[in-house]
Design a protein around this motif. Structure first.
Motif, PDB file in Angstrom:
ATOM      1  N   ALA A 452      21.126-139.933 -55.253  1.00 43.81           N
ATOM      2  CA  ALA A 452      20.172-140.312 -56.302  1.00 43.81           C
ATOM      3  C   ALA A 452      19.851-139.117 -57.191  1.00 43.81           C
ATOM      4  O   ALA A 452      19.745-139.253 -58.420  1.00 43.81           O
ATOM      5  CB  ALA A 452      18.897-140.871 -55.672  1.00 43.81           C
ATOM      6  N   ASP A 453      19.717-137.946 -56.594  1.00 47.44           N
ATOM      7  CA  ASP A 453      19.443-136.737 -57.393  1.00 47.44           C
ATOM      8  C   ASP A 453      20.579-136.448 -58.371  1.00 47.44           C
ATOM      9  O   ASP A 453      20.365-135.840 -59.422  1.00 47.44           O
ATOM     10  CB  ASP A 453      19.239-135.524 -56.462  1.00 47.44           C
ATOM     11  N   ASP A 454      21.793-136.904 -58.035  1.00 45.69           N
ATOM     12  CA  ASP A 454      22.943-136.716 -58.927  1.00 45.69           C
ATOM     13  C   ASP A 454      23.029-137.783 -60.011  1.00 45.69           C
ATOM     14  O   ASP A 454      23.977-137.800 -60.799  1.00 45.69           O
ATOM     15  CB  ASP A 454      24.246-136.736 -58.116  1.00 45.69           C
ATOM     16  N   GLY A 455      22.040-138.711 -60.035  1.00 48.23           N
ATOM     17  CA  GLY A 455      21.986-139.706 -61.109  1.00 48.23           C
ATOM     18  C   GLY A 455      22.348-141.119 -60.721  1.00 48.23           C
ATOM     19  O   GLY A 455      22.348-142.024 -61.560  1.00 48.23           O
ATOM     20  N   LEU A 456      22.679-141.341 -59.441  1.00 46.43           N
ATOM     21  CA  LEU A 456      23.050-142.679 -58.985  1.00 46.43           C
ATOM     22  C   LEU A 456      21.800-143.547 -58.823  1.00 46.43           C
ATOM     23  O   LEU A 456      20.780-143.085 -58.308  1.00 46.43           O
ATOM     24  CB  LEU A 456      23.779-142.569 -57.648  1.00 46.43           C
ATOM     25  N   GLY A 457      21.856-144.800 -59.269  1.00 46.32           N
ATOM     26  CA  GLY A 457      20.787-145.753 -59.003  1.00 46.32           C
ATOM     27  C   GLY A 457      21.020-146.389 -57.651  1.00 46.32           C
ATOM     28  O   GLY A 457      22.114-146.870 -57.369  1.00 46.32           O
ATOM     29  N   VAL A 458      19.995-146.389 -56.785  1.00 47.70           N
ATOM     30  CA  VAL A 458      20.160-146.847 -55.411  1.00 47.70           C
ATOM     31  C   VAL A 458      19.133-147.933 -55.084  1.00 47.70           C
ATOM     32  O   VAL A 458      17.937-147.763 -55.349  1.00 47.70           O
ATOM     33  CB  VAL A 458      20.011-145.686 -54.397  1.00 47.70           C
ATOM     34  N   LEU A 459      19.610-149.031 -54.523  1.00 47.93           N
ATOM     35  CA  LEU A 459      18.739-150.071 -53.973  1.00 47.93           C
ATOM     36  C   LEU A 459      18.942-150.064 -52.463  1.00 47.93           C
ATOM     37  O   LEU A 459      20.045-150.308 -51.977  1.00 47.93           O
ATOM     38  CB  LEU A 459      19.082-151.445 -54.545  1.00 47.93           C
ATOM     39  N   MET A 460      17.870-149.764 -51.713  1.00 51.10           N
ATOM     40  CA  MET A 460      17.985-149.609 -50.267  1.00 51.10           C
ATOM     41  C   MET A 460      17.160-150.671 -49.550  1.00 51.10           C
ATOM     42  O   MET A 460      15.939-150.726 -49.689  1.00 51.10           O
ATOM     43  CB  MET A 460      17.533-148.211 -49.832  1.00 51.10           C
ATOM     44  N   ILE A 461      17.851-151.519 -48.790  1.00 46.49           N
ATOM     45  CA  ILE A 461      17.200-152.527 -47.954  1.00 46.49           C
ATOM     46  C   ILE A 461      17.007-151.921 -46.567  1.00 46.49           C
ATOM     47  O   ILE A 461      17.953-151.409 -45.971  1.00 46.49           O
ATOM     48  CB  ILE A 461      18.063-153.790 -47.850  1.00 46.49           C
ATOM     49  N   ALA A 462      15.781-151.979 -46.063  1.00 45.51           N
ATOM     50  CA  ALA A 462      15.525-151.398 -44.747  1.00 45.51           C
ATOM     51  C   ALA A 462      14.384-152.130 -44.057  1.00 45.51           C
ATOM     52  O   ALA A 462      13.373-152.456 -44.678  1.00 45.51           O
ATOM     53  CB  ALA A 462      15.191-149.908 -44.867  1.00 45.51           C
ATOM     54  N   SER A 463      14.581-152.401 -42.761  1.00 45.95           N
ATOM     55  CA  SER A 463      13.511-152.973 -41.951  1.00 45.95           C
ATOM     56  C   SER A 463      12.597-151.883 -41.415  1.00 45.95           C
ATOM     57  O   SER A 463      11.445-152.156 -41.068  1.00 45.95           O
ATOM     58  CB  SER A 463      14.106-153.778 -40.782  1.00 45.95           C
ATOM     59  N   GLU A 464      13.121-150.662 -41.320  1.00 49.40           N
ATOM     60  CA  GLU A 464      12.301-149.524 -40.882  1.00 49.40           C
ATOM     61  C   GLU A 464      11.459-149.067 -42.065  1.00 49.40           C
ATOM     62  O   GLU A 464      11.924-148.345 -42.947  1.00 49.40           O
ATOM     63  CB  GLU A 464      13.199-148.386 -40.387  1.00 49.40           C
ATOM     64  N   LEU A 465      10.198-149.477 -42.080  1.00 49.60           N
ATOM     65  CA  LEU A 465       9.352-149.230 -43.245  1.00 49.60           C
ATOM     66  C   LEU A 465       9.098-147.747 -43.489  1.00 49.60           C
ATOM     67  O   LEU A 465       8.890-147.332 -44.628  1.00 49.60           O
ATOM     68  CB  LEU A 465       8.023-149.977 -43.083  1.00 49.60           C
ATOM     69  N   GLU A 466       9.122-146.958 -42.419  1.00 53.22           N
ATOM     70  CA  GLU A 466       8.898-145.519 -42.616  1.00 53.22           C
ATOM     71  C   GLU A 466      10.019-144.888 -43.431  1.00 53.22           C
ATOM     72  O   GLU A 466       9.790-143.888 -44.139  1.00 53.22           O
ATOM     73  CB  GLU A 466       8.718-144.795 -41.274  1.00 53.22           C
ATOM     74  N   GLU A 467      11.231-145.455 -43.371  1.00 49.48           N
ATOM     75  CA  GLU A 467      12.329-144.940 -44.186  1.00 49.48           C
ATOM     76  C   GLU A 467      12.050-145.178 -45.669  1.00 49.48           C
ATOM     77  O   GLU A 467      12.292-144.303 -46.504  1.00 49.48           O
ATOM     78  CB  GLU A 467      13.648-145.604 -43.781  1.00 49.48           C
ATOM     79  N   LEU A 468      11.536-146.350 -46.000  1.00 50.67           N
ATOM     80  CA  LEU A 468      11.197-146.644 -47.391  1.00 50.67           C
ATOM     81  C   LEU A 468      10.042-145.770 -47.850  1.00 50.67           C
ATOM     82  O   LEU A 468      10.029-145.284 -48.980  1.00 50.67           O
ATOM     83  CB  LEU A 468      10.841-148.126 -47.545  1.00 50.67           C
ATOM     84  N   THR A 469       9.074-145.583 -46.979  1.00 55.64           N
ATOM     85  CA  THR A 469       7.921-144.737 -47.323  1.00 55.64           C
ATOM     86  C   THR A 469       8.353-143.309 -47.624  1.00 55.64           C
ATOM     87  O   THR A 469       7.841-142.665 -48.542  1.00 55.64           O
ATOM     88  CB  THR A 469       6.899-144.734 -46.165  1.00 55.64           C
ATOM     89  N   ALA A 470       9.333-142.814 -46.863  1.00 51.75           N
ATOM     90  CA  ALA A 470       9.748-141.415 -47.002  1.00 51.75           C
ATOM     91  C   ALA A 470      10.721-141.189 -48.152  1.00 51.75           C
ATOM     92  O   ALA A 470      10.723-140.103 -48.752  1.00 51.75           O
ATOM     93  CB  ALA A 470      10.372-140.940 -45.688  1.00 51.75           C
ATOM     94  N   TYR A 471      11.548-142.193 -48.490  1.00 51.30           N
ATOM     95  CA  TYR A 471      12.658-141.927 -49.408  1.00 51.30           C
ATOM     96  C   TYR A 471      12.618-142.695 -50.724  1.00 51.30           C
ATOM     97  O   TYR A 471      13.331-142.329 -51.659  1.00 51.30           O
ATOM     98  CB  TYR A 471      13.992-142.219 -48.696  1.00 51.30           C
ATOM     99  N   ALA A 472      11.829-143.753 -50.828  1.00 49.34           N
ATOM    100  CA  ALA A 472      11.863-144.580 -52.041  1.00 49.34           C
ATOM    101  C   ALA A 472      10.801-144.143 -53.045  1.00 49.34           C
ATOM    102  O   ALA A 472       9.671-143.821 -52.669  1.00 49.34           O
ATOM    103  CB  ALA A 472      11.653-146.051 -51.674  1.00 49.34           C
ATOM    104  N   GLN A 473      11.191-144.138 -54.343  1.00 48.68           N
ATOM    105  CA  GLN A 473      10.210-143.878 -55.403  1.00 48.68           C
ATOM    106  C   GLN A 473       9.392-145.132 -55.706  1.00 48.68           C
ATOM    107  O   GLN A 473       8.234-145.040 -56.089  1.00 48.68           O
ATOM    108  CB  GLN A 473      10.908-143.427 -56.693  1.00 48.68           C
ATOM    109  N   ARG A 474      10.032-146.286 -55.551  1.00 47.33           N
ATOM    110  CA  ARG A 474       9.327-147.560 -55.688  1.00 47.33           C
ATOM    111  C   ARG A 474       9.807-148.501 -54.584  1.00 47.33           C
ATOM    112  O   ARG A 474      10.921-148.356 -54.089  1.00 47.33           O
ATOM    113  CB  ARG A 474       9.592-148.201 -57.062  1.00 47.33           C
ATOM    114  N   VAL A 475       8.956-149.452 -54.226  1.00 47.58           N
ATOM    115  CA  VAL A 475       9.317-150.459 -53.225  1.00 47.58           C
ATOM    116  C   VAL A 475       8.983-151.833 -53.777  1.00 47.58           C
ATOM    117  O   VAL A 475       7.867-152.076 -54.229  1.00 47.58           O
ATOM    118  CB  VAL A 475       8.573-150.239 -51.889  1.00 47.58           C
ATOM    119  N   VAL A 476       9.981-152.709 -53.773  1.00 41.61           N
ATOM    120  CA  VAL A 476       9.792-154.109 -54.172  1.00 41.61           C
ATOM    121  C   VAL A 476       9.754-154.942 -52.905  1.00 41.61           C
ATOM    122  O   VAL A 476      10.619-154.796 -52.033  1.00 41.61           O
ATOM    123  CB  VAL A 476      10.929-154.577 -55.100  1.00 41.61           C
ATOM    124  N   VAL A 477       8.737-155.794 -52.785  1.00 46.58           N
ATOM    125  CA  VAL A 477       8.568-156.627 -51.586  1.00 46.58           C
ATOM    126  C   VAL A 477       8.955-158.065 -51.900  1.00 46.58           C
ATOM    127  O   VAL A 477       8.457-158.655 -52.869  1.00 46.58           O
ATOM    128  CB  VAL A 477       7.123-156.576 -51.068  1.00 46.58           C
TER     129      VAL A 477
END
Length: 516
Positions: A452-477
């Motif tokens: 992502a830092d290199d400019g890639l757009g990333v959509l990450m699906i995860a059941s482990e909510l702490e992963e989204l909390t730590a790595y996502a700039q936004r979260v869509v529910v």
């Protein structure tokens, strides 16, 4: 006067099961009353399916006791369980499409007269049974000419004809529309009135409250809660399933919401997307250099949404925009050609080709570009493979090693490299850390952040909510196929995500409000 106490129809106590030394169930329990509709819920890997398979004789339990109608039982085959009064209706119906409705109901038990099949009686008995359940269908019609809801009802009618005392329904509404779901619920209530018990497996919370009396929640192979539905609200259900205790039940986060920079063009934007029965009204945007988390319970439509964006599933309504231009993929190859990539949740089935080498798996998407005059440019292939082995630090004996011999984390790195060497703009990751060890998980997540830092757009699906909390700039529910919340900045927390999964509605979706 002596008070009559109704004994449970089914009691499962201390059920344990391990596969190759890995526990799938640990002292699990389940109790079903006569004439009760009972919800059995939990995330992927919670142990629901294993518990049901042990009950119905598909698996042998390692320890524990099962009592059915007060008697100890030990079914060794599903057929034995069926004859014992337990019938299972699976998500993928196990009926015969080319046979008629009546034939499917009485398959293997056809009434006979003078040694021949009594077709008059089969049709009459099938029609009477469907009429009793309030189902309108031509019993002579081939099953494959009936809609999905009718096929589901035929499976229920077959269970009733078997004099089942307990019917297990595994995700019965997954492919039904709203009206068909109401028909199913009416039939379930009829079964309850007739004294038949139902185990209802579903991830749609509203359905549980509409039709179920009690609920059993499983997590990590254990039974963690058994309660009346009216004693457990949606937020408690979600937190119990995910194993999180809420510090607060307040859905709104303190602090100022951070909006994405709308002066940029999103790499991908979707508006009011609808597909089948799983994606109902989804809207969101992903910008270059951004990781957007996609949260939701199992069955909320997360994977189905990603498959729409990859051209694997049909889009019924709504728009997909790639760099501001409307797109309509006819197949995944169309999406790949435009720089869209998808890393599936099940890497063993939909990702790796186990008997091919690391080299072959890594360059699979790139292969058409490596062919000159019908011959693969092996030298260029080797240069690319070596570069990505070093860049992603893939631990392998060499490019020629079979990918099935690698650890789960290194297999996942090869699949990431497969897309990166194809020069993509948008990457969707469905549970990218599932089934890999803790060390490899950290490496994968760090690598995603670097991409992502290199400019890639990333959509990450995860059941482990702490992963989204730590790595996502936004979260869509997502909830039941609807985008119900968008969280950013200080709003991103496990508490807020769980609150949205439990109670938010489409009206709470800020993306829909700003869509033109």
């Amino acid at each position: 006067m002596t008070q009559t106490i109704t004994a449970p129809l089914l009691q499962m106590h201390g059920i344990s099961k391990a596969f190759s030394g890995v526990p799938a169930l640990r002292q699990a329990r389940l109790s079903i009353a006569p004439g009760e509709v009972h919800a059995l819920i939990g995330q992927n890997g919670a142990g629901k399916s294993t518990l049901i398979k042990i009950l119905t004789g598909a698996y042998k339990r390692d320890s524990g006791e099962i009592l059915f109608a007060g008697e100890p039982v030990h079914f060794t085959t599903p057929l034995q369980a069926q004859k014992g009064g337990i019938s299972t209706i699976y998500q993928e119906l196990n009926l015969i499409p080319l046979r008629s409705v009546a034939e499917n109901i009485f398959l293997g038990r056809e009434p006979r007269k003078y040694g021949l099949i009594d077709w008059f009686r089969i049709h009459a008995d099938a029609a009477a049974l469907l009429d009793k359940l309030g189902i309108v269908a031509d019993v002579r019609m081939p099953l494959n000419q009936c809609n999905t809801a009718t096929q589901q009802m035929v499976a229920i009618a077959r269970a009733v004809s078997l004099h089942a005392r307990l019917v297990i329904m595994d995700e019965p509404t997954s492919s039904l529309d709203e009206q068909e779901v109401e028909t199913l619920f009416r039939v379930i209530r009829q079964l309850k009135a007739d004294g038949v018990s139902v185990i209802f497996v579903s991830h749609r919370l509203d359905e549980l409250y509409a039709v179920c009396d009690r609920v059993t929640v499983m997590r990590d192979g254990q039974t963690v809660a058994e309660k009346s539905m009216q004693d457990m609200d949606k937020l408690q259900l979600v937190t119990t399933m995910l194993g999180r205790e809420l510090a607060s039940t307040v859905a709104q986060a303190a602090g100022e919401e951070i909006k994405p920079d709308e002066t940029r063009t999103p790499v991908v934007e979707i508006k009011a997307l609808k597909s089948g029965v799983r994606v109902n009204d989804a809207s969101m945007a992903v910008y270059p250099g951004e990781i957007v988390g996609l949260a939701g319970l199992l069955g909320s439509g997360r994977t189905e949404l990603a498959r729409c964006l990859f051209g694997a599933d049909r889009v019924d309504q709504g728009d997909i925009l790639l760099k501001g231009q409307k797109r309509a993929w006819q197949s995944p190859s169309d999406a790949i050609a435009q720089g869209v990539a998808y890393l599936s949740e099940d890497r063993k089935i939909e990702g790796i080709i186990p008997d091919m080498s690391v080299e072959e798996n890594l360059t699979l998407v790139l292969l058409p570009r490596l062919v000159k005059l019908g011959v693969v440019d092996r030298k260029q292939q080797q240069v690319i493979v070596q570069r990505f082995i070093e860049r992603l630090q893939i631990k392998t004996a060499g490019p020629k090693q079979k990918i099935r011999e690698l650890s789960g984390g290194n297999q996942q790195k090869v699949l990431l490299a497969r897309w990166l060497c194809a020069k993509i703009d948008f990457l969707m990751l469905d549970e990218p850390t599932r089934g890999i060890d803790v060390g490899a998980k950290a490496e994968i997540l760090t690598l995603i952040r670097e991409l992502a830092d290199d400019g890639l757009g990333v959509l990450m699906i995860a059941s482990e909510l702490e992963e989204l909390t730590a790595y996502a700039q936004r979260v869509v529910v997502l909830r039941d196929g609807y985008t119900v919340r968008e969280l950013s900045g200080s709003q991103i927390s496990e508490d807020n995500m769980m609150a949205a999964m439990a109670n938010a509605t489409a009206k709470d979706n800020p993306v829909a409000e700003r869509a033109p």
